[in-house]
Design a protein around this motif. Structure first.
Motif, PDB file in Angstrom:
ATOM      1  N   GLU A  27      43.783 -96.488 -27.208  1.00 22.99           N
ATOM      2  CA  GLU A  27      42.728 -95.517 -26.895  1.00 22.99           C
ATOM      3  C   GLU A  27      42.880 -95.122 -25.427  1.00 22.99           C
ATOM      4  O   GLU A  27      43.534 -95.826 -24.653  1.00 22.99           O
ATOM      5  CB  GLU A  27      41.347 -96.113 -27.165  1.00 22.99           C
ATOM      6  N   ALA A  28      42.297 -93.995 -25.054  1.00 15.97           N
ATOM      7  CA  ALA A  28      42.343 -93.533 -23.670  1.00 15.97           C
ATOM      8  C   ALA A  28      40.920 -93.410 -23.130  1.00 15.97           C
ATOM      9  O   ALA A  28      40.045 -92.847 -23.796  1.00 15.97           O
ATOM     10  CB  ALA A  28      43.056 -92.187 -23.566  1.00 15.97           C
ATOM     11  N   ALA A  29      40.712 -93.945 -21.931  1.00 14.30           N
ATOM     12  CA  ALA A  29      39.407 -93.865 -21.262  1.00 14.30           C
ATOM     13  C   ALA A  29      39.550 -92.895 -20.093  1.00 14.30           C
ATOM     14  O   ALA A  29      40.021 -93.277 -19.021  1.00 14.30           O
ATOM     15  CB  ALA A  29      38.970 -95.239 -20.778  1.00 14.30           C
ATOM     16  N   ASP A  30      39.159 -91.642 -20.306  1.00  9.93           N
ATOM     17  CA  ASP A  30      39.247 -90.618 -19.258  1.00  9.93           C
ATOM     18  C   ASP A  30      38.043 -90.797 -18.336  1.00  9.93           C
ATOM     19  O   ASP A  30      36.913 -90.516 -18.741  1.00  9.93           O
ATOM     20  CB  ASP A  30      39.245 -89.222 -19.874  1.00  9.93           C
ATOM     21  N   GLY A  74      48.691-103.079 -17.787  1.00 12.35           N
ATOM     22  CA  GLY A  74      49.863-103.024 -16.940  1.00 12.35           C
ATOM     23  C   GLY A  74      50.105-101.726 -16.231  1.00 12.35           C
ATOM     24  O   GLY A  74      50.748-101.690 -15.183  1.00 12.35           O
ATOM     25  N   ARG A  75      49.591-100.612 -16.784  1.00 17.78           N
ATOM     26  CA  ARG A  75      49.826 -99.327 -16.132  1.00 17.78           C
ATOM     27  C   ARG A  75      48.841 -98.304 -16.667  1.00 17.78           C
ATOM     28  O   ARG A  75      48.551 -98.275 -17.863  1.00 17.78           O
ATOM     29  CB  ARG A  75      51.250 -98.841 -16.382  1.00 17.78           C
ATOM     30  N   HIS A  76      48.338 -97.461 -15.747  1.00 15.63           N
ATOM     31  CA  HIS A  76      47.367 -96.448 -16.128  1.00 15.63           C
ATOM     32  C   HIS A  76      47.728 -95.137 -15.439  1.00 15.63           C
ATOM     33  O   HIS A  76      48.261 -95.119 -14.332  1.00 15.63           O
ATOM     34  CB  HIS A  76      45.952 -96.895 -15.741  1.00 15.63           C
ATOM     35  N   ASP A  77      47.393 -94.039 -16.093  1.00 12.95           N
ATOM     36  CA  ASP A  77      47.796 -92.710 -15.622  1.00 12.95           C
ATOM     37  C   ASP A  77      46.713 -92.072 -14.757  1.00 12.95           C
ATOM     38  O   ASP A  77      45.526 -92.176 -15.050  1.00 12.95           O
ATOM     39  CB  ASP A  77      48.063 -91.810 -16.833  1.00 12.95           C
ATOM     40  N   THR A  78      47.154 -91.401 -13.690  1.00 13.28           N
ATOM     41  CA  THR A  78      46.218 -90.652 -12.857  1.00 13.28           C
ATOM     42  C   THR A  78      46.698 -89.225 -12.603  1.00 13.28           C
ATOM     43  O   THR A  78      46.191 -88.540 -11.723  1.00 13.28           O
ATOM     44  CB  THR A  78      45.954 -91.381 -11.520  1.00 13.28           C
ATOM     45  N   LEU A  79      47.677 -88.757 -13.396  1.00 16.62           N
ATOM     46  CA  LEU A  79      48.230 -87.415 -13.209  1.00 16.62           C
ATOM     47  C   LEU A  79      48.008 -86.496 -14.411  1.00 16.62           C
ATOM     48  O   LEU A  79      47.970 -85.276 -14.258  1.00 16.62           O
ATOM     49  CB  LEU A  79      49.737 -87.492 -12.925  1.00 16.62           C
ATOM     50  N   MET A  93      46.315 -94.949 -20.882  1.00 14.64           N
ATOM     51  CA  MET A  93      47.119 -93.832 -21.368  1.00 14.64           C
ATOM     52  C   MET A  93      48.513 -93.880 -20.761  1.00 14.64           C
ATOM     53  O   MET A  93      48.674 -94.143 -19.561  1.00 14.64           O
ATOM     54  CB  MET A  93      46.436 -92.509 -21.032  1.00 14.64           C
ATOM     55  N   ASN A  94      49.525 -93.620 -21.586  1.00 18.62           N
ATOM     56  CA  ASN A  94      50.918 -93.686 -21.166  1.00 18.62           C
ATOM     57  C   ASN A  94      51.441 -92.270 -20.957  1.00 18.62           C
ATOM     58  O   ASN A  94      51.645 -91.530 -21.923  1.00 18.62           O
ATOM     59  CB  ASN A  94      51.746 -94.417 -22.230  1.00 18.62           C
TER      60      ASN A  94
END
Length: 213
Positions: free
Chosen positions: A43-46, A96-101, A153-154
């Protein structure tokens, strides 16, 4: 780097399940710890963060990426505001990794990325607009909707410098935990996206929990 926490959800001062496609909006005091959990995985948490004292001060991807020298977020990342003030620090992370772009889905982006008939599909921007309309007491307006973080989110960066939306790297029960460095407003859209893998094409619940300092 994967790091676990000693905290137990049943000891939290506050916890709430965020239903698939729903939103959360609330405050977290400086010194408190907030955990976002990917309940069923993929799931993605925006997520948007604002200063509770002045919502015009908000999370900035530009300042955060510049100061840490890394486009991804993980344990040790300090989330910075558009005034370059530290807002929160990631202190535990089992994903381990999360998106900010990659940004958030909207009716416009659904149309551009997919097809004109996807314009009416529910989006993260819809969630945020509903949240600020239904919670006017926070003082956040639509002009304050800016950069967001996509927890879990990847979004790999291609060799050409572009972005691609890939299968998630999270899993059931994975979480990210942050210490608030100022009083913050937390606004989360549990992403309702059905057109790319960020929600596994099947949105599922998230959970938020808060521990006092």
């Amino acid at each position: 780097m994967l790091t676990e926490s000693f905290r137990q959800t049943h000891d939290a001062r506050y916890s709430q399940r965020i239903g698939a496609g729903d939103y959360f909006m609330g405050t977290v005091k400086a010194g408190s710890t907030v955990r976002i959990t990917d309940v069923d995985g993929n799931e993605a948490a925006d997520t948007l963060f604002y200063s509770a004292l002045d919502p015009a001060e908000r999370y900035s991807a530009n300042d955060t990426v510049r100061e840490q020298g890394n486009v991804y977020l993980g344990t040790g990342s300090v989330l910075r505001s558009n005034r370059n003030n530290p807002m929160l620090e990631i202190i535990a992370d089992t994903c381990g990794r999360h998106d900010t772009l990659g940004g958030a889905c909207s009716s416009e982006s659904n149309t551009v990325r997919y097809a004109h008939d996807r314009r009416c599909m529910h989006s993260c921007r819809d969630n945020w607009m509903n949240a600020i309309q239904e919670n006017e007491h926070f003082g956040v307006t639509k002009r304050d909707i800016a950069h967001n973080i996509n927890f879990f989110m990847n979004v790999p960066i291609t060799p050409e410098g572009g972005l691609s939306f890939a299968d998630g790297i999270s899993g059931p029960g994975k979480y990210v935990e942050m210490k608030a460095l100022m009083d913050v407003i937390v606004l989360i859209s549990n992403c309702p996206q059905l057109n790319n893998p960020c929600s596994g094409f099947d949105p599922t619940p998230l959970e938020i929990a808060v521990w006092d300092s």
